[in-house]
Design a protein around this motif. Structure first.
Motif, short mmCIF file in Angstrom:
data_model
loop_
_atom_site.label_atom_id
_atom_site.label_comp_id
_atom_site.label_asym_id
_atom_site.label_seq_id
_atom_site.Cartn_x
_atom_site.Cartn_y
_atom_site.Cartn_z
N GLY A 1 4.45 19.46 -9.02
CA GLY A 1 3.37 20.23 -8.44
C GLY A 1 2.22 19.36 -7.96
N ARG A 2 1.89 18.31 -8.72
CA ARG A 2 0.83 17.38 -8.29
C ARG A 2 1.20 16.72 -6.97
NH1 ARG A 2 0.13 16.13 -13.94
NH2 ARG A 2 1.70 14.49 -13.81
N GLN A 3 2.46 16.37 -6.85
CA GLN A 3 2.89 15.70 -5.63
C GLN A 3 2.98 16.68 -4.46
OE1 GLN A 3 6.50 13.66 -6.69
NE2 GLN A 3 5.55 12.62 -8.42
N LEU B 1 0.83 -1.20 0.00
CA LEU B 1 0.00 0.00 0.00
C LEU B 1 0.87 1.25 0.00
CD1 LEU B 1 -1.93 -2.32 1.25
CD2 LEU B 1 -3.32 -0.38 1.96
N TYR B 2 1.99 1.21 0.72
CA TYR B 2 2.90 2.35 0.73
C TYR B 2 3.42 2.64 -0.67
CZ TYR B 2 7.26 4.90 1.44
OH TYR B 2 8.28 5.81 1.34
N GLU B 3 3.79 1.60 -1.38
CA GLU B 3 4.32 1.78 -2.73
C GLU B 3 3.24 2.23 -3.71
OE1 GLU B 3 5.91 -2.11 -3.13
OE2 GLU B 3 7.45 -1.74 -1.61
N ARG B 4 1.98 1.89 -3.44
CA ARG B 4 0.88 2.32 -4.30
C ARG B 4 0.38 3.71 -3.93
NH1 ARG B 4 -2.29 -3.04 -3.85
NH2 ARG B 4 -3.70 -1.78 -2.60
N GLY B 5 0.97 4.31 -2.91
CA GLY B 5 0.52 5.62 -2.48
C GLY B 5 -0.78 5.58 -1.71
N LEU C 1 9.90 25.17 -2.29
CA LEU C 1 10.75 24.68 -3.37
C LEU C 1 10.02 24.77 -4.71
CD1 LEU C 1 12.24 21.51 -1.64
CD2 LEU C 1 13.56 23.48 -2.39
N GLN C 2 8.77 24.34 -4.72
CA GLN C 2 7.99 24.35 -5.95
C GLN C 2 7.78 25.76 -6.46
OE1 GLN C 2 6.82 21.74 -7.69
NE2 GLN C 2 5.53 22.84 -9.16
N ARG C 3 7.34 26.67 -5.62
CA ARG C 3 7.01 28.02 -6.09
C ARG C 3 8.25 28.78 -6.52
NH1 ARG C 3 5.70 31.69 -0.74
NH2 ARG C 3 7.74 31.41 0.22
N SER C 4 9.39 28.49 -5.90
CA SER C 4 10.63 29.15 -6.30
C SER C 4 10.98 28.81 -7.74
CB SER C 4 11.77 28.74 -5.37
OG SER C 4 12.99 29.32 -5.77
N LEU C 5 10.82 27.53 -8.11
CA LEU C 5 11.13 27.13 -9.48
C LEU C 5 10.05 27.59 -10.46
CD1 LEU C 5 12.72 23.59 -9.13
CD2 LEU C 5 13.72 25.86 -8.87
N GLU C 6 8.81 27.65 -10.01
CA GLU C 6 7.76 28.16 -10.89
C GLU C 6 8.01 29.63 -11.23
OE1 GLU C 6 4.22 27.32 -8.71
OE2 GLU C 6 4.02 25.28 -9.52
N ALA C 7 8.54 30.39 -10.26
CA ALA C 7 8.87 31.79 -10.53
C ALA C 7 10.01 31.89 -11.54
CB ALA C 7 9.25 32.49 -9.23
N VAL D 1 10.85 1.46 -13.42
CA VAL D 1 11.10 0.02 -13.45
C VAL D 1 10.41 -0.67 -12.28
CG1 VAL D 1 12.89 -1.74 -13.26
CG2 VAL D 1 13.24 0.23 -14.76
N PHE D 2 10.39 -0.01 -11.13
CA PHE D 2 9.78 -0.60 -9.94
C PHE D 2 8.26 -0.46 -9.96
CE2 PHE D 2 8.99 -0.67 -5.20
CZ PHE D 2 9.34 -2.01 -5.04
N GLY D 3 7.74 0.29 -10.91
CA GLY D 3 6.29 0.43 -11.03
C GLY D 3 5.69 1.54 -10.21
N ILE D 4 6.51 2.55 -9.84
CA ILE D 4 6.00 3.66 -9.03
C ILE D 4 6.40 5.00 -9.66
CG2 ILE D 4 5.91 2.41 -6.84
CD1 ILE D 4 8.65 3.68 -6.16
N PRO D 5 6.12 5.21 -10.95
CA PRO D 5 6.61 6.42 -11.62
C PRO D 5 6.06 7.71 -11.05
CG PRO D 5 5.00 5.30 -12.98
CD PRO D 5 5.31 4.37 -11.85
N HIS D 6 4.90 7.65 -10.38
CA HIS D 6 4.29 8.86 -9.83
C HIS D 6 4.32 8.89 -8.30
CE1 HIS D 6 3.00 9.79 -13.86
NE2 HIS D 6 2.40 8.61 -13.96
N HIS D 7 5.14 8.05 -7.71
CA HIS D 7 5.26 8.02 -6.25
C HIS D 7 5.89 9.33 -5.75
CE1 HIS D 7 6.57 6.61 -2.25
NE2 HIS D 7 5.64 5.67 -2.39
N HIS D 8 5.50 9.73 -4.53
CA HIS D 8 6.03 11.00 -4.02
C HIS D 8 7.54 10.96 -3.81
CE1 HIS D 8 6.05 9.01 -0.10
NE2 HIS D 8 4.76 8.78 -0.20
N ALA D 9 8.15 9.77 -3.86
CA ALA D 9 9.61 9.69 -3.76
C ALA D 9 10.30 10.37 -4.94
CB ALA D 9 10.05 8.23 -3.68
N THR D 10 9.57 10.56 -6.04
CA THR D 10 10.17 11.17 -7.24
C THR D 10 10.08 12.70 -7.24
OG1 THR D 10 8.12 11.07 -8.53
CG2 THR D 10 9.55 9.14 -8.60
#
Length: 453
Positions: free
Chosen positions: A362-364, A139-143, A377-383, A325-334
């Motif tokens: 941004g989604r994460q 479940l952790y890996e599936r978010g 961190l996100q808003r700094s790069l968006e600027a 490869v591990f099947g978690i391309p959208h996991h918050h670890a990325t």
């Protein structure tokens, strides 16, 4: 009519006039979310599940098909609620046994998540926690850690005393769903337990260090990480709680060293952060792909923030590929990998790919509403993207100015001051640029990949 009138009708005109065997079957299967012949046989202890389901269908007894083959069904919700109520009235002790039978059938069918719900309903918290510990990593890996928080919180609420291992697992699940306040409280509760073993304490402390990117003060993270580092040599391979099936001594070591690296980065010590992350990559615990994605992504972010953007992009891509490869391309670890890639593309004046990575990060970040650090961190790069794509004047109009939060990381605050100054200078506002620098005090040369404005 309202539910009460419908319930009275069902009770008086339908249920009370059923044959005894049909009524018994309905009551004993009422707690199932869905029905099949084999599941009904396991719960009722009879072999007439298929015939009964066919009979109920023929009599139009509120049975709703769930597939085209006629193998899966469910009861109408109101009808099921009334059946559950009737079972509780007629035989108060029956439900627990029925839930246990259902749980065993789901376990035999390799469907542990459905078994857990029935074990909890039966009050079998010991076995429920055992199964949660075995499948928690899935479940952790599936978010889906929120489900884990719900299960573990239910057990904790039902029992006056719970094992420390359960509290450690709850702490891990709360961390995964970004509940830093709850993590801190669960950690404090664990630290107050007089019977806590060194292994349990080490697991809890290792998880606590992961609050580095959830607005915990760097000095606190470094203090707790040092405690984990000191404890590791005194522990055996099985002494540390294997929380959610992803724990153990190897994971505790990785988390503590990773948390320390994050604290160095956020405190502005980029060189030490880079060295620490390179060390973490040599530890056995990074064989677990999720930890590897975390470490590679943060390594890429630190490199990008240090100005080594080509190397940062290479490492970020490695993190994303590991996740794919591990099947978690959208996991918050990325998250950090996408932030690093966005910054590297900004350095190359490539706004389109930068925007793609910022959209993913941004989604994460939006799922981490409790973390000011991720938002900053996100808003700094968006600027920076806005400055590159639309010019400094547009970027100055964005609501990204340095946060007033006391928890804002120095490295982010300095980068924001630097960018704000660049934008003002590029817009010809020299006086305002000077005022920004004067108001910020000492700002080290910790500028991320610079944007040609």
């Amino acid at each position: 009519g309202n539910d009460r009138f419908v319930a009275e009708y069902l009770l008086q005109e339908v249920i009370e006039h059923l044959d005894a065997d049909v009524r018994r079957f309905l009551l004993h299967t009422s707690m199932l979310e869905w029905l099949s012949a084999n599941l009904c046989d396991a719960v009722t202890g009879t072999g007439d599940g298929r015939a009964m389901l066919r009979k109920l269908g023929d009599q139009s007894l509120f049975l709703i098909p769930l597939d085209r083959s006629g193998e899966l069904f469910r009861y109408h919700h109101l009808f099921a609620d009334l059946l559950v109520y009737e079972l509780r009235v007629e035989d108060p002790g029956a439900a627990d046994g029925l839930h246990r039978r259902a749980a065993q059938w789901f376990l035999d069918q390799a469907r542990p998540e459905e078994a857990i719900g029935h074990l909890l309903a039966a009050g079998d918290h010991t076995n429920a926690f055992r199964v949660i510990s075995e499948v928690g990593h899935v479940l952790y890996e599936r978010g889906e850690a929120a489900t884990l928080v719900g299960w573990l919180s239910t057990i904790r609420a039902k029992q006056p005393e719970v094992p420390a291992a359960l509290e450690v697992s709850l702490l891990a699940a709360q961390l995964a769903v970004d509940q830093p306040g709850d993590v801190a409280e669960t950690h404090r509760r664990l630290m107050r337990r007089p019977e806590l073993t060194l292994g349990e304490r080490t697991a809890a402390n290792a998880l606590y260090t992961m609050l580095a990117f959830r607005d915990q003060q760097p000095r606190n993270v470094l203090r707790v990480a040092a405690e984990v580092r000191d404890a590791i040599p005194r522990l055996g391979p099985n002494d540390v709680v294997d929380f959610l099936g992803i724990g153990g001594i190897a994971s505790a070591q990785v988390m503590a060293e990773y948390g320390a690296a994050g604290a160095y980065f956020l405190d502005g010590d980029l060189s030490r952060a880079t060295s620490a992350l390179e060390h973490v990559l040599t530890l056995p615990g990074t064989d677990y792909p999720v930890w590897k994605v975390y470490v590679l992504g943060t390594n890429a972010l630190v490199r990008a923030w240090s100005g080594h953007c080509a190397e940062a992009l290479r490492v970020a891509r490695s993190a994303m590929e590991t996740a794919r490869v591990f099947g978690i391309p959208h996991h918050h670890a990325t998250t950090h990998a996408h932030l690093a890639a966005a910054l590297a593309h900004l350095d190359r004046a490539e706004p389109e790919p930068a925007a793609v990575h910022l959209e993913e990060s941004g989604r994460q970040v939006q799922a981490r509403v409790a973390s000011v650090t991720y938002f900053d961190l996100q808003r700094s790069l968006e600027a920076r993207l806005a400055a590159l794509a639309d010019g400094p004047t547009h970027a100055l109009g964005m609501p990204w100015a340095p946060s007033s939060s006391a928890s804002e990381a120095p490295v982010v605050r300095w980068a924001e001051v630097d960018l704000h100054t660049q934008l003002l200078l590029s817009s010809g506002e020299l006086v305002a640029a000077r005022a920004t620098l004067d108001g910020a005090g000492h700002v080290p040369q910790l500028t991320p990949c610079r944007i040609d404005l």
